[in-house]
Enzyme design. Structure first.
Site, PDB file in Angstrom:
ATOM      1  CB  SER A   1      -0.917   0.004   1.229  1.00  0.00           C
ATOM      2  OG  SER A   1      -1.676   1.193   1.282  1.00  0.00           O
TER       3      SER A   1
ATOM      4  CD1 TRP B   1      -1.392   1.192  -6.121  1.00  0.00           C
ATOM      5  CD2 TRP B   1      -1.791   2.994  -4.875  1.00  0.00           C
ATOM      6  NE1 TRP B   1      -2.418   1.890  -6.706  1.00  0.00           N
ATOM      7  CE2 TRP B   1      -2.687   2.998  -5.964  1.00  0.00           C
ATOM      8  CE3 TRP B   1      -1.861   4.038  -3.952  1.00  0.00           C
ATOM      9  CZ2 TRP B   1      -3.628   4.001  -6.153  1.00  0.00           C
ATOM     10  CZ3 TRP B   1      -2.807   5.046  -4.145  1.00  0.00           C
ATOM     11  CH2 TRP B   1      -3.674   5.014  -5.232  1.00  0.00           C
ATOM     12  CG  HIS B   2       0.097   5.887  -1.326  1.00  0.00           C
ATOM     13  ND1 HIS B   2      -0.304   4.712  -0.729  1.00  0.00           N
ATOM     14  CD2 HIS B   2      -0.971   6.724  -1.249  1.00  0.00           C
ATOM     15  CE1 HIS B   2      -1.540   4.833  -0.299  1.00  0.00           C
ATOM     16  NE2 HIS B   2      -1.977   6.037  -0.605  1.00  0.00           N
ATOM     17  N   GLY B   3       3.857   5.608  -4.118  1.00  0.00           N
ATOM     18  CA  GLY B   3       4.969   6.253  -4.795  1.00  0.00           C
ATOM     19  C   GLY B   3       6.258   5.483  -4.684  1.00  0.00           C
TER      20      GLY B   3
ATOM     21  CG  PHE C   1      -0.007   9.149  -4.877  1.00  0.00           C
ATOM     22  CD1 PHE C   1       1.351   9.380  -4.794  1.00  0.00           C
ATOM     23  CD2 PHE C   1      -0.831   9.685  -3.903  1.00  0.00           C
ATOM     24  CE1 PHE C   1       1.880  10.133  -3.760  1.00  0.00           C
ATOM     25  CE2 PHE C   1      -0.305  10.428  -2.859  1.00  0.00           C
ATOM     26  CZ  PHE C   1       1.040  10.663  -2.799  1.00  0.00           C
TER      27      PHE C   1
END
Length: 486
Positions: free
Chosen positions: A322, A325-327, A486
């Site tokens: 998670s 996934w954001h960066g 993102f």
């Protein structure tokens, strides 16, 4: 094209008129209009990446049909893994390639080997993480036999690229959104009014709170070494509200716009800062992403059904994924890891699902304890946000060290150094929290039944405050939403 811009307002008014007054008698024409308008909306960001979106859509559409038509398991697996590999490949190249090659070079430099890797000088296609996850869930569900492949390309294209959710979610599932796209839609006045309410509340959160917070947050985080510990705590506190109001504000506007078109999107936020533990927080924060990782990663890995070791392993995996996934930055990975470490004790003590739903305890002492739990959960979340907001791990560590500097801790002087006063922002946040608490059991703000004069009076006072605040906070240039990156 930003939701909080005049361009989008004019764009949507045109689409609304065409949708309900020109194409309303033909579902096929309505869906064609939605698909074309979604592509126009996306092309406003960068028309070159529109071809990537269309290619991804065609790939998953064709792969879904091939998986459904497959005569044997090997053919089925081939098309499944082709779709998965290409989608993740695009995501990896555009979003993670530079991170991996530079991290690899940094690792070898620790052993005395100097590498000069070639990095890609490309911008990240807006919304790629969101529409990729739409396609992945669709193909996975077909492969597992949960749904049948969609044969109408226009309908499938709308599912992937529906413009309200295209660039920042919520992440929809085919089981929820596709049936609505394929069903005739009629204009419903009450639904439209609720949509307008949600748009209004989303604009308030974005323009009044998030954008104003950003003025202080950007400076404090960029120049943390110049500020006192108290100021740095203030910066972290304001970022907590900035990211929540920015992202949930976008989701509110997206859901409201969809309602005006007769389509119901899933709720993405449920007042997460009223959570009483981390487990509840993650059931209220970015719900569409949390549930995506739960259904497509955590449960396939075994979830919590295996040994305690495997369950903890699975928790660590989904939280780190998670974050990633954001960066493509170690700061996001540490942010995910911190949230996993917050969650694991609650999981081991089997109280991670203690608070399910919106109910709060009755009784004075119970309420006091819950308020205390809310403050603790918010504090832990805010601490983790420091890593999320920092540009590098070095900055994050420096920021934390600065908080504990002994000199002039309470000399919070940032409010005196800006053209915009911080006092109205504090008032807005305070009133915002009161409104959210009052409507905490409702899915949409301002929809609570007004069965008394007091409730009706409070509702209209809220309307007046929100509208005036938006008008006073509008700036010459619309600001982008955080989650676009993102």
């Amino acid at each position: 094209m930003l939701f909080n811009s005049l361009n989008f307002a004019l764009f949507f008014i045109l689409i609304f008129i065409l949708y309900w007054f020109v194409t309303n008698k033909s579902l096929k024409l309505q869906n064609i209009l939605l698909l074309v308008s979604s592509y126009v909306f996306y092309a406003f960001w960068d028309w070159r990446f529109l071809f990537l979106l269309i290619f991804s859509t065609l790939l998953d559409y064709y792969s879904g049909i091939k998986i459904s038509n497959a005569k044997n398991e090997s053919s089925k697996r081939f098309w499944f893994w082709l779709s998965i590999s290409v989608n993740l490949g695009f995501l990896g190249i555009f979003k993670y390639y530079n991170f991996f090659v530079t991290s690899f070079a940094d690792l070898f430099s620790n052993f005395g080997y100097v590498l000069n890797p070639k990095t890609l000088n490309v911008i990240l296609p807006v919304g790629i993480s969101f529409y990729t996850f739409h396609g992945l869930s669709y193909v996975i569900d077909i492969y597992k036999g949960k749904i049948k492949a969609e044969r109408n390309f226009v309908d499938y294209g709308v599912f992937v690229s529906f413009f309200p959710l295209l660039v920042a979610g919520p992440i929809e599932r085919a089981t929820h959104l596709l049936p609505q796209i394929k069903k005739a839609r009629k204009f419903d006045y009450e639904t439209a009014v609720n949509g307008l309410r949600q748009i209004l509340w989303g604009l308030f959160k974005k323009i009044v709170i998030a954008d104003t917070c950003s003025i202080f947050v950007d400076d404090i985080f960029q120049n943390y070494y110049n500020y006192t510990g108290g100021t740095l705590i203030l910066g972290a506190f304001l970022f907590s509200f900035q990211i929540y109001c920015d992202f949930s504000g976008y989701s509110d506007i997206a859901i409201g716009v969809a309602k005006l078109l007769g389509i119901d999107l899933i709720i993405n936020f449920k007042m997460p800062y009223f959570s009483r533990n981390i487990g509840e927080f993650w059931r209220r924060w970015h719900i569409s992403l949390s549930s995506w990782f739960r259904d497509y990663v955590y449960i396939p890995l075994g979830g919590s059904k295996g040994s305690q070791f495997k369950s903890i392993r699975n928790i660590l995996i989904i939280f780190i994924l998670s974050g990633f996934w954001h960066g493509a930055n170690w700061t996001f990975i540490i942010w995910g890891l911190l949230n996993a470490l917050y969650f694991i004790p609650s999981f081991l003590m089997k109280n991670n699902r203690k608070y399910v739903g919106n109910s709060f305890q009755s009784g004075f002492l119970s309420k006091i304890k819950e308020v205390f739990d809310i403050f603790i959960t918010f504090g832990l979340t805010t601490f983790a946000w420091i890593f999320f907001r920092s540009n590098t791990l070095t900055d994050a560590v420096g920021y934390l060290k600065g908080i504990f500097k002994p000199s002039d801790f309470f000399n919070i002087h940032t409010a005196l150094t800006y053209e915009v006063s911080i006092r109205p922002l504090f008032i807005s946040i305070f009133i915002f929290l009161i409104i959210e608490w009052y409507y905490k059991n409702e899915e949409v703000i301002f929809t609570k039944s007004c069965d008394t004069r007091t409730a009706t009076f409070f509702k209209y006072i809220c309307y007046i405050f929100v509208i005036i605040s938006i008008l006073l906070s509008i700036r010459n240039q619309s600001t982008s939403f955080i989650y676009f990156q993102f």
